[in-house]
Write a protein that holds these residues in place. Sequence first.
Motif, PDB file in Angstrom:
ATOM      1  N   ALA A 480      62.479  17.778-101.393  1.00  0.00           N
ATOM      2  CA  ALA A 480      61.970  19.051-101.911  1.00  0.00           C
ATOM      3  C   ALA A 480      63.122  20.037-102.120  1.00  0.00           C
ATOM      4  O   ALA A 480      63.215  20.697-103.168  1.00  0.00           O
ATOM      5  CB  ALA A 480      60.940  19.624-100.949  1.00  0.00           C
ATOM      6  N   SER A 481      63.994  20.114-101.110  1.00  0.00           N
ATOM      7  CA  SER A 481      65.073  21.105-101.254  1.00  0.00           C
ATOM      8  C   SER A 481      66.090  20.655-102.302  1.00  0.00           C
ATOM      9  O   SER A 481      66.653  21.459-103.038  1.00  0.00           O
ATOM     10  CB  SER A 481      65.728  21.394 -99.906  1.00  0.00           C
ATOM     11  N   ARG A 529      57.641  27.295-112.031  1.00  0.00           N
ATOM     12  CA  ARG A 529      56.660  27.697-111.016  1.00  0.00           C
ATOM     13  C   ARG A 529      56.781  26.792-109.796  1.00  0.00           C
ATOM     14  O   ARG A 529      56.778  27.253-108.668  1.00  0.00           O
ATOM     15  CB  ARG A 529      55.245  27.594-111.575  1.00  0.00           C
ATOM     16  N   LEU A 530      56.889  25.521-110.049  1.00  0.00           N
ATOM     17  CA  LEU A 530      56.998  24.555-108.945  1.00  0.00           C
ATOM     18  C   LEU A 530      58.241  24.844-108.101  1.00  0.00           C
ATOM     19  O   LEU A 530      58.166  24.925-106.863  1.00  0.00           O
ATOM     20  CB  LEU A 530      57.051  23.132-109.515  1.00  0.00           C
ATOM     21  N   ALA A 531      59.354  25.059-108.775  1.00  0.00           N
ATOM     22  CA  ALA A 531      60.603  25.342-108.056  1.00  0.00           C
ATOM     23  C   ALA A 531      60.471  26.620-107.243  1.00  0.00           C
ATOM     24  O   ALA A 531      60.879  26.689-106.074  1.00  0.00           O
ATOM     25  CB  ALA A 531      61.755  25.442-109.036  1.00  0.00           C
ATOM     26  N   LEU A 535      60.667  27.176-103.196  1.00  0.00           N
ATOM     27  CA  LEU A 535      61.581  28.151-102.586  1.00  0.00           C
ATOM     28  C   LEU A 535      60.814  29.072-101.642  1.00  0.00           C
ATOM     29  O   LEU A 535      61.203  29.261-100.487  1.00  0.00           O
ATOM     30  CB  LEU A 535      62.282  28.967-103.675  1.00  0.00           C
ATOM     31  N   ASP A 536      59.675  29.599-102.175  1.00  0.00           N
ATOM     32  CA  ASP A 536      58.857  30.496-101.331  1.00  0.00           C
ATOM     33  C   ASP A 536      58.408  29.778-100.060  1.00  0.00           C
ATOM     34  O   ASP A 536      58.445  30.341 -98.963  1.00  0.00           O
ATOM     35  CB  ASP A 536      57.612  30.963-102.097  1.00  0.00           C
ATOM     36  N   THR A 537      57.972  28.533-100.220  1.00  0.00           N
ATOM     37  CA  THR A 537      57.477  27.785 -99.060  1.00  0.00           C
ATOM     38  C   THR A 537      58.558  27.677 -97.996  1.00  0.00           C
ATOM     39  O   THR A 537      58.327  28.019 -96.833  1.00  0.00           O
ATOM     40  CB  THR A 537      57.026  26.371 -99.485  1.00  0.00           C
ATOM     41  N   ALA A 668      49.444  23.894 -99.417  1.00  0.00           N
ATOM     42  CA  ALA A 668      50.276  24.394 -98.317  1.00  0.00           C
ATOM     43  C   ALA A 668      50.972  25.683 -98.772  1.00  0.00           C
ATOM     44  O   ALA A 668      51.036  26.676 -98.021  1.00  0.00           O
ATOM     45  CB  ALA A 668      51.294  23.351 -97.910  1.00  0.00           C
ATOM     46  N   TYR A 669      51.436  25.674-100.010  1.00  0.00           N
ATOM     47  CA  TYR A 669      52.054  26.890-100.549  1.00  0.00           C
ATOM     48  C   TYR A 669      51.034  28.028-100.610  1.00  0.00           C
ATOM     49  O   TYR A 669      51.304  29.148-100.173  1.00  0.00           O
ATOM     50  CB  TYR A 669      52.649  26.630-101.949  1.00  0.00           C
ATOM     51  N   CYS A 670      49.834  27.748-101.164  1.00  0.00           N
ATOM     52  CA  CYS A 670      48.802  28.786-101.305  1.00  0.00           C
ATOM     53  C   CYS A 670      48.501  29.448 -99.958  1.00  0.00           C
ATOM     54  O   CYS A 670      48.376  30.665 -99.854  1.00  0.00           O
ATOM     55  CB  CYS A 670      47.508  28.198-101.860  1.00  0.00           C
ATOM     56  N   LYS A 671      48.373  28.639 -98.942  1.00  0.00           N
ATOM     57  CA  LYS A 671      48.045  29.148 -97.606  1.00  0.00           C
ATOM     58  C   LYS A 671      49.155  30.074 -97.112  1.00  0.00           C
ATOM     59  O   LYS A 671      48.881  31.193 -96.648  1.00  0.00           O
ATOM     60  CB  LYS A 671      47.869  27.969 -96.648  1.00  0.00           C
ATOM     61  N   LEU A 672      50.379  29.615 -97.229  1.00  0.00           N
ATOM     62  CA  LEU A 672      51.508  30.437 -96.771  1.00  0.00           C
ATOM     63  C   LEU A 672      51.560  31.755 -97.538  1.00  0.00           C
ATOM     64  O   LEU A 672      51.737  32.831 -96.952  1.00  0.00           O
ATOM     65  CB  LEU A 672      52.831  29.677 -96.957  1.00  0.00           C
ATOM     66  N   ALA A 673      51.345  31.664 -98.872  1.00  0.00           N
ATOM     67  CA  ALA A 673      51.437  32.863 -99.706  1.00  0.00           C
ATOM     68  C   ALA A 673      50.329  33.857 -99.362  1.00  0.00           C
ATOM     69  O   ALA A 673      50.581  35.056 -99.187  1.00  0.00           O
ATOM     70  CB  ALA A 673      51.369  32.477-101.176  1.00  0.00           C
ATOM     71  N   VAL A 674      49.097  33.366 -99.259  1.00  0.00           N
ATOM     72  CA  VAL A 674      47.962  34.259 -98.963  1.00  0.00           C
ATOM     73  C   VAL A 674      48.126  34.874 -97.570  1.00  0.00           C
ATOM     74  O   VAL A 674      47.968  36.087 -97.381  1.00  0.00           O
ATOM     75  CB  VAL A 674      46.624  33.499 -99.080  1.00  0.00           C
ATOM     76  N   GLU A 675      48.449  34.032 -96.590  1.00  0.00           N
ATOM     77  CA  GLU A 675      48.601  34.552 -95.226  1.00  0.00           C
ATOM     78  C   GLU A 675      49.793  35.503 -95.139  1.00  0.00           C
ATOM     79  O   GLU A 675      49.778  36.437 -94.329  1.00  0.00           O
ATOM     80  CB  GLU A 675      48.713  33.395 -94.222  1.00  0.00           C
ATOM     81  N   GLY A 676      50.798  35.270 -95.992  1.00  0.00           N
ATOM     82  CA  GLY A 676      51.938  36.196 -96.061  1.00  0.00           C
ATOM     83  C   GLY A 676      51.510  37.592 -96.508  1.00  0.00           C
ATOM     84  O   GLY A 676      52.154  38.589 -96.188  1.00  0.00           O
TER      85      GLY A 676
END
Length: 700
Positions: A480-481, A529-531, A535-537, A668-676
């Motif tokens: 991923a990285s 968007r994917l990249a 990065l955000d994740t 997993a990204y959506c969860k992190l973003a929303v909870e952020g």
Amino acid sequence: MTEKTKIDTLQDSGDRRDPLELLYHISRELALALDLRTVLERVLRLSLENVGGNNGSIIVVDGNGKPVDSVIVLKDKVIEETTQQLQFTLDQGLAGWVASNLQAALVRDTSQDKRWQMAPNGQATQDKPKSVVSAPLLVRDELVGVMTLTHPEPNHLDETHLELIQTVAGQAAIAVLNARLYGESQRQAGAMAAIAASAAVIGASLDIQKVLDTILEQTTTALNVEAVSLALVDDRKKNIVFRAATGSQSKNILGLSIAIGQGVAGWVAENGESVIVPEAQKDKRFYASVDQNTGYLTTAIAAAPIRSNGMLIGVLEAINPQGGSFDEADLTVIEGIGNLAGTAIEHAQLFEQVEVAQRRYRELFEDSVDPILITDWEGHISETNRQAELLSGFDEDTLKQMNIHTLHKPDWKVLGNELENLKSGETVSYESSLMGRGGSEIFVEIYARSIEVEGQELVQWILRDITERKNLDNLREDLASMIYHDLRSPLANVVSGLDVLEMMLPLDEDPTIRSVLDIAMRSTERVQRLASSLLDTSRMEAGQSIGKPEPVAVTDLVKEAIHAILPSAQAKEVKLETAVVKGLPKALVDAEMIKRVLINLTENAVKYSKEGMTITIGAKRDDNWLEMWVQDQGRGIPKEEQERIFEKFARVQAGASGNTKGLGLGLAYCKLAVEGHGGRIWVKSEKDKGSRFSFTVPVA
Ligand code: ADP
């Protein structure tokens, strides 16, 4: 006539010795309580002396009237007669008459009395005439013997002698009774002693074969028999199987299975009663086939049930007593040993079961594919299996000197202080690493729970090697990285290149160029968007907060998401609809991030929808929150998967047909973003009935 007058009469007859003295002597003899024969012989001699007679006899009979003992005095000599001869005397002759009539008899002149003339051997009639008195020995009207006195002259013995012999016979009867009681109690004491001796040795072992052998040995000695066998009821309770036997036929008997009800042993098993079979060959119950096959001759059998806790579990059988026959005391002995045997066998069998269970446990433990360690509550290792030794690289002895807490990193949060979470009986699990030999670190998943071994509370630790899984996770992270870093800069070049091209080309004049450029730009946007999401994740996972939130119109977010998805939705012939409540306030969000959340959810919805289905993107206000959702009519998500799909790399296995490609990173990204943003995200779905993903973000 009273005792007194009787004695007076006797005293009157001048030439005779004092009968009172006689009775006095006799009662003294009885009081001395010597053995029965001696007593009877003295009684007989005293009586003969008293009446001046020459011959006399006392024949003792058993409960069936059969002669069992005798004292016969012929002119001072004591004569031994076989029981057969005695029987003959009793069947015929005067004694026989007395025995069958239970009456005393006086024969003044034997040549004149028919009862004497039919006396034994046909010799009686040739005898010189003489006089005889004979009286039954009675105990409570039961005949125990006959006493006879003869005088060489006819008419010498008369009524007074008759009375005297009756009195003496009464006394002698008491002596016989005493002797019988004494014999009985002796036999009982003997039986008790035999049982007690057996009790001491039968329970001494827990080895089933030894127990059985001891039972046989004890029965053989206590009953003095040729052979003993022991059968146990089988599991189905239909047969008894001979498990132990002594004697010459033991080989033929061992393992023999006979139906309950068959043979003497089967009869005992069926009726639960002990039995003496005096003449086996004549008994209907006797199972003759063994004798027929072997030529062995079974004469008498004594058999008793073997019981444990009141249940019949087998039969003990004694065959051919050395003495020829079994008596009641023998039955008491075999019954007693049968009872002892039951408990001893039961104990030995239980012990055997425990041993088997232990061996099985040990085997399971050893053969387990998982490494297992057993410790006490302080963590000292007490048991290890092969796998644990292989995994750690330490041998058993080294492991047993170690503590589980130094062997791996314990997760005290999961285990609880001083392992208190284990004490409630639950299994706890956590990931950790094991410090192997030579400092190697091995990733393990630990399952710990308390167990009871032989009444002791211990802890069982299963250490599952998860190195491979861990490596795979790491590989994915690295990938991923790598994608993100190695994509970012070339991607930036592509984007700026496309922008330049858009400005330079005469797009309006050529629709083909326009559409090709559009595809290129949209695809690049997707990759970007994917990249960015990657990065955000990784940023948020590292604990960084989101970028600066700004007020954004919900309708703009929805519009942009639809713009991004529309081409793929159209390609799949899936309809997109909106259901945004009018006049909503603005949301306070990082627009880029939340737009990507919405796009992710809508992309998934398209992915899992079929041609002709509709996807609805909606928004409404909920207090200080704006709730947005994406609803589809696709395959749905099973209940048990609904939480897991928000984890990284989690994907639902949908079978070959419905399988769609993906990495399991989107949600997993959506969860992190929303909870952020302080909001939450959830799904409502049922299999084959579509899904509705919802999330909340704060009102501006
Ligand atoms: P990806 O789509 O890359 O596999 P996601 O994190 O986006 O990863 O989704 C995780 C899993 O959740 C998917 O593999 C899929 O099984 C399930 N899933 C997500 N959205 C939907 C949906 N709308 N309908 C059915 N299943 C879904």
